[in-house]
Design a protein around this motif. Structure first.
Motif, PDB file in Angstrom:
ATOM      1  N   ILE A 166       0.869  -1.179   0.000  1.00 37.63           N
ATOM      2  CA  ILE A 166       0.000   0.000   0.000  1.00 37.63           C
ATOM      3  C   ILE A 166       0.903   1.225   0.000  1.00 37.63           C
ATOM      4  O   ILE A 166       1.779   1.348   0.857  1.00 37.63           O
ATOM      5  CB  ILE A 166      -0.875   0.038   1.274  1.00 37.63           C
ATOM      6  N   GLU A 167       0.691   2.105  -0.971  1.00 40.52           N
ATOM      7  CA  GLU A 167       1.523   3.302  -1.019  1.00 40.52           C
ATOM      8  C   GLU A 167       0.675   4.562  -1.052  1.00 40.52           C
ATOM      9  O   GLU A 167      -0.165   4.730  -1.936  1.00 40.52           O
ATOM     10  CB  GLU A 167       2.437   3.254  -2.255  1.00 40.52           C
ATOM     11  N   LEU A 218      -1.880   5.815   0.419  1.00 45.65           N
ATOM     12  CA  LEU A 218      -3.322   5.647   0.207  1.00 45.65           C
ATOM     13  C   LEU A 218      -4.123   6.776   0.857  1.00 45.65           C
ATOM     14  O   LEU A 218      -3.971   7.065   2.047  1.00 45.65           O
ATOM     15  CB  LEU A 218      -3.762   4.298   0.783  1.00 45.65           C
ATOM     16  N   SER A 265       0.858   4.156   4.098  1.00 44.20           N
ATOM     17  CA  SER A 265       1.728   3.210   3.404  1.00 44.20           C
ATOM     18  C   SER A 265       2.014   2.029   4.308  1.00 44.20           C
ATOM     19  O   SER A 265       2.195   2.192   5.518  1.00 44.20           O
ATOM     20  CB  SER A 265       3.048   3.880   3.002  1.00 44.20           C
ATOM     21  N   GLU A 274       3.555  -2.321   3.906  1.00 45.55           N
ATOM     22  CA  GLU A 274       3.923  -3.448   3.053  1.00 45.55           C
ATOM     23  C   GLU A 274       3.900  -4.735   3.861  1.00 45.55           C
ATOM     24  O   GLU A 274       4.441  -4.787   4.964  1.00 45.55           O
ATOM     25  CB  GLU A 274       5.307  -3.202   2.448  1.00 45.55           C
ATOM     26  N   LEU A 327      -9.732   1.524   6.313  1.00 45.66           N
ATOM     27  CA  LEU A 327      -8.653   0.851   5.588  1.00 45.66           C
ATOM     28  C   LEU A 327      -9.111  -0.534   5.114  1.00 45.66           C
ATOM     29  O   LEU A 327      -8.926  -0.894   3.951  1.00 45.66           O
ATOM     30  CB  LEU A 327      -7.412   0.729   6.492  1.00 45.66           C
ATOM     31  N   LEU A 341      -9.645  -1.595   1.186  1.00 45.81           N
ATOM     32  CA  LEU A 341      -8.931  -2.730   0.589  1.00 45.81           C
ATOM     33  C   LEU A 341      -9.905  -3.761   0.039  1.00 45.81           C
ATOM     34  O   LEU A 341      -9.639  -4.407  -0.964  1.00 45.81           O
ATOM     35  CB  LEU A 341      -7.993  -3.384   1.627  1.00 45.81           C
ATOM     36  N   SER A 346      -1.697   3.851  -4.292  1.00 44.18           N
ATOM     37  CA  SER A 346      -1.777   2.587  -5.017  1.00 44.18           C
ATOM     38  C   SER A 346      -1.731   1.418  -4.052  1.00 44.18           C
ATOM     39  O   SER A 346      -1.205   1.525  -2.948  1.00 44.18           O
ATOM     40  CB  SER A 346      -0.613   2.484  -6.013  1.00 44.18           C
ATOM     41  N   VAL A 347      -2.347   0.328  -4.473  1.00 44.51           N
ATOM     42  CA  VAL A 347      -2.295  -0.915  -3.696  1.00 44.51           C
ATOM     43  C   VAL A 347      -2.015  -2.055  -4.658  1.00 44.51           C
ATOM     44  O   VAL A 347      -2.772  -2.272  -5.611  1.00 44.51           O
ATOM     45  CB  VAL A 347      -3.626  -1.207  -2.968  1.00 44.51           C
TER      46      VAL A 347
END
Ligand SMILES: Nc1ncnc2c1ncn2[C@@H]1O[C@H](COP(=O)(O)OP(=O)(O)O)[C@@H](O)[C@H]1O
Ligand SMILES: [Mg+2]
Length: 249
Positions: free
Chosen positions: A4-5, A7, A21, A23, A43, A47, A59-60
């Motif tokens: 996740i960046e 978001l 963010s 990972e 969140l 998702l 981005s995810v």
């Protein structure tokens, strides 16, 4: 597995996630903790692709594919499981029917053959036993008249049957008594603690983390991850509260 960046997500007109963010690698269990209203459920819903939770930036990537480009059912078929803070009741549909339909539609989407009635019952019995769930409960309408703890246990049976690669569990511990917490915790470990799977565990309390030991603990506050640590961070939160830690971060 999940990256996740930056978001950003809005609910209604309010921006709730503000550049989050995170990972997660295969084999890892991550816990997210944070005060009420921090955006934890937002969140999970973003998702999962729940309507009304709009991603406005960021981005995810899920196993290398663009998650945000996928419909919710495609995300599920690709191996993502979302456990709800408040599981829904579905009157008139038996648990077994519901689970078999869910599994077979996911299998179909992946190009796999549907399980026969016999194969499915065998699988359901095995997973119900793992969660100490009576088969009679699986014959009842989905979650109708179930206690909070029974709903959560039911959800874990569902997870066992669907066998996801990534489980996002939103306050699975809420409403559980100590025994149910242990059963659910050991269920999560048995189903999900595997080298090719990962878990994102959203929780308020240390208790569940005593059962399901996280590799990483993140603090979500103000719509972002403000601190990341190991299991000791959960203990520190329990002792000191969110405010002290969010402010120091
Ligand atoms: N459907 C909704 N409509 C309006 N506001 C919402 C909705 N869902 C969540 N919010 C708001 O978004 C914020 C984050 O909520 P949530 O993600 O549920 O927090 P948490 O799960 O961390 O307690 C809260 O201020 C909440 O009131
Ligand atoms: Mg929540």
């Amino acid at each position: 597995m999940l990256k996740i960046e930056n978001l950003h997500a809005t609910v209604g007109d309010t921006e709730i996630l503000k550049g989050l963010s995170l990972e997660i690698q295969a084999g890892e269990i991550h816990a997210i903790m944070g005060p009420n209203g921090a955006g934890k459920s937002t969140l999970a819903y973003a998702l999962g692709g729940r309507p009304g939770y709009e991603v406005t930036a960021g981005s995810v990537s899920f196993n290398g594919t663009d998650l945000l480009d996928m419909d919710p059912h495609e995300r599920a078929a690709a191996g993502m499981f979302l456990g709800f803070q408040y599981p829904v009741e579905i009157p008139g549909v038996s648990n077994l029917q519901f689970l078999r339909e869910s599994l077979n539609s996911q299998r179909g989407e992946r190009g796999e053959e549907a399980l026969s009635g016999g194969e499915f019952i065998k699988l359901a019995k095995e997973k119900a036993a793992l969660l100490k769930m009576d088969m009679d409960m699986l014959k009842r309408a989905v979650n109708v008249g179930f206690s909070g703890g029974e709903k959560k246990r039911n959800e874990m049976v569902q997870m066992g049957i669907l066998d996801p690669t990534l489980a996002i569990l939103d306050e699975t511990d809420s409403g559980l008594d100590i025994d149910a917490l242990r059963t659910v915790g050991s269920g999560i470990n048995a189903i999900m603690r595997q080298p090719d799977k990962a878990v994102l565990l959203i929780t308020h309390y240390q208790r569940l983390l005593d059962e399901v030991q996280p590799d990483y603990v993140h603090v979500l506050a103000g719509g972002r991850i403000v601190k990341t640590g190991g299991p000791e961070l959960a203990q520190q939160l329990e002792n000191e509260g969110y405010e002290a830690i969010a402010e120091a971060a």
